[in-house]
Design an enzyme around this catalytic site. Structure first.
Site, mmCIF file in Angstrom:
data_model
loop_
_atom_site.group_PDB
_atom_site.id
_atom_site.type_symbol
_atom_site.label_atom_id
_atom_site.label_comp_id
_atom_site.label_asym_id
_atom_site.label_seq_id
_atom_site.Cartn_x
_atom_site.Cartn_y
_atom_site.Cartn_z
ATOM 1 N N SER A 1 0.831 -1.207 0.000
ATOM 2 C CA SER A 1 0.000 0.000 0.000
ATOM 3 C C SER A 1 0.865 1.256 0.000
ATOM 4 O O SER A 1 0.388 2.330 -0.375
ATOM 5 C CB SER A 1 -0.894 0.007 1.237
ATOM 6 O OG SER A 1 -0.100 0.028 2.416
ATOM 7 N N CYS B 1 2.806 -7.160 1.437
ATOM 8 C CA CYS B 1 1.787 -6.553 2.287
ATOM 9 C C CYS B 1 0.949 -7.676 2.901
ATOM 10 O O CYS B 1 0.366 -8.487 2.161
ATOM 11 C CB CYS B 1 0.909 -5.656 1.420
ATOM 12 S SG CYS B 1 -0.511 -4.954 2.275
ATOM 13 N N CYS C 1 2.706 -6.475 10.057
ATOM 14 C CA CYS C 1 2.462 -5.509 8.975
ATOM 15 C C CYS C 1 3.831 -5.062 8.502
ATOM 16 O O CYS C 1 4.724 -4.808 9.326
ATOM 17 C CB CYS C 1 1.655 -4.323 9.507
ATOM 18 S SG CYS C 1 1.600 -2.879 8.407
ATOM 19 N N THR C 2 4.015 -4.979 7.192
ATOM 20 C CA THR C 2 5.361 -4.702 6.672
ATOM 21 C C THR C 2 5.831 -3.273 6.961
ATOM 22 O O THR C 2 7.002 -2.967 6.788
ATOM 23 C CB THR C 2 5.434 -4.990 5.155
ATOM 24 O OG1 THR C 2 4.405 -4.235 4.480
ATOM 25 C CG2 THR C 2 5.232 -6.465 4.873
ATOM 26 N N HIS C 3 4.931 -2.416 7.421
ATOM 27 C CA HIS C 3 5.356 -1.074 7.851
ATOM 28 C C HIS C 3 6.112 -1.113 9.182
ATOM 29 O O HIS C 3 6.932 -0.242 9.457
ATOM 30 C CB HIS C 3 4.139 -0.159 8.032
ATOM 31 C CG HIS C 3 3.575 0.408 6.756
ATOM 32 N ND1 HIS C 3 2.953 -0.364 5.812
ATOM 33 C CD2 HIS C 3 3.529 1.692 6.291
ATOM 34 C CE1 HIS C 3 2.538 0.397 4.811
ATOM 35 N NE2 HIS C 3 2.873 1.654 5.078
HETATM 36 N N1 DGL Z 1 1.954 -2.807 4.945
HETATM 37 C C1 DGL Z 1 0.693 -3.414 4.904
HETATM 38 C C2 DGL Z 1 0.614 -4.738 5.634
HETATM 39 O O1 DGL Z 1 1.605 -5.432 5.741
HETATM 40 C C3 DGL Z 1 -0.565 -2.603 4.972
HETATM 41 C C4 DGL Z 1 -0.621 -1.348 5.760
HETATM 42 C C5 DGL Z 1 -1.871 -0.586 5.426
HETATM 43 O O2 DGL Z 1 -1.956 -0.100 4.293
HETATM 44 O O3 DGL Z 1 -2.756 -0.501 6.276
HETATM 45 O O4 DGL Z 1 -0.430 -5.137 6.085
#
Ligand code: DGL
Length: 299
Positions: free
Chosen positions: A16, A79, A193-195
């Site tokens: 995303s 993601c 979450c990858t963030h």
């Molecule tokens: N980086 C994403 C994940 O691993 C999504 C974060 C988002 O857009 O809410 O779920």
């Protein structure tokens, strides 16, 4: 298609927004001879609090773009939320495209925990998905998982809003606590979450350095290597990946100076964004330590 042509096609990677850069970094380290096209869907982010139909439509549109404009040889869905909502659909829609997704590292966490309690931070979309529920039910007998939907956190990371990141992390880690090595305490934290790997120093300071934080970047990169090998699609290992993109090496655009090593890494990746390119450009500079141009795309 001749084998030589196949070898040189890039691997598509999308998220995303900036979170998937944590997976891209692992991919670049594991597969230094490969080229990548990274799409940050910042014009349609965040995914985590949107419905499945939105995430599915975005995943489909980006995959179409990557196939049509970049002839990708494989796709990494970097993601958790998109993997949970859409990978089944993508696999059915593109049966000949090798694909790797990412899911919260519950299995490694269940192996590592000594207290039998594992904390999990992820988006609401990931935690509510059938895919995640299936993963959880396979492990829940032996390990207790404490789950926290981290509304707003990916968005705050996306905006590099330090105060909001701090406030949300305090709230969410307190809600998951206590952390520690005594009975009843969570002794592993899954970054689902990858963030979140990008805020690991803050999370470490909140839960304690003794608590391992586990993300799925390295396993995804290893799985991608296996998938490429299985399909005979690995790039030749006798040369480094030829540049898809020339980093802005001679221009001074800010905080970090790109070292020759990171410039080579960045040169093998083309960065694209459906939103404001400067957000992705700044994140690449901040975290991958190189200056790149980001291509705005309309998908
Ligand atoms: N980086 C994403 C994940 O691993 C999504 C974060 C988002 O857009 O809410 O779920």
């Amino acid at each position: 298609m001749a084998a030589r042509e196949v070898e040189h096609r890039p691997i598509g990677v999308f998220d995303s927004g900036v979170g998937g850069l944590s997976v891209l970094q692992a991919l670049q380290a594991e597969l230094p001879h490969e080229r990548f096209v990274y799409v940050g869907d910042q014009g349609h982010a965040p995914y985590g609090e949107r419905d499945d139909a939105h995430v599915l439509a975005r995943s489909r549109a980006i995959t179409d773009y990557l196939l049509l404009h970049h002839s990708i040889k494989a796709l990494v869905v970097a993601c958790n939320t998109a993997t949970a909502a859409a990978i089944w659909h993508l696999r059915a829609a593109y049966p000949t495209l090798p694909m790797v997704g990412v899911e919260p590292a519950l299995k490694p966490a269940a192996t590592q925990t000594r207290t039998g309690v594992v904390a999990v931070m992820a988006t609401r979309g990931t935690l509510q998905s059938d895919k995640f529920k299936g993963l959880l039910s396979g492990l829940a007998g032996t390990t207790q998982f404490r789950l926290q939907a981290c509304d707003g956190l990916a968005d705050a990371i996306e905006r590099n809003d330090v105060e909001r990141i701090q406030a949300l992390c305090v709230t969410y880690t307190q809600a998951l606590g206590p952390f520690g090595t005594a009975d009843g305490q969570a002794d592993v934290l899954v970054l689902g979450c990858t963030h979140y790997p990008w805020i690991d120093p803050l999370l470490e300071s909140l839960v304690g350095a003794a608590i391992p934080r586990i993300d799925a970047g390295a396993p995804v990169a290893k799985q991608t290597r296996r998938v490429l090998q299985d399909h005979g699609l690995s790039a030749s290992t006798d040369t480094h990946a030829s540049p898809l993109f020339t980093p802005l090496a001679s221009k001074s655009v800010g905080v970090h100076d790109a070292s020759p090593a990171t410039m080579t890494t960045c040169a093998s990746t083309l960065f694209c964004s459906t939103g404001d390119p400067s957000a992705l450009q700044n994140a690449v500079k901040r975290w991958l330590h190189c200056n790149v141009e980001v291509t705005p795309i309309s998908v």
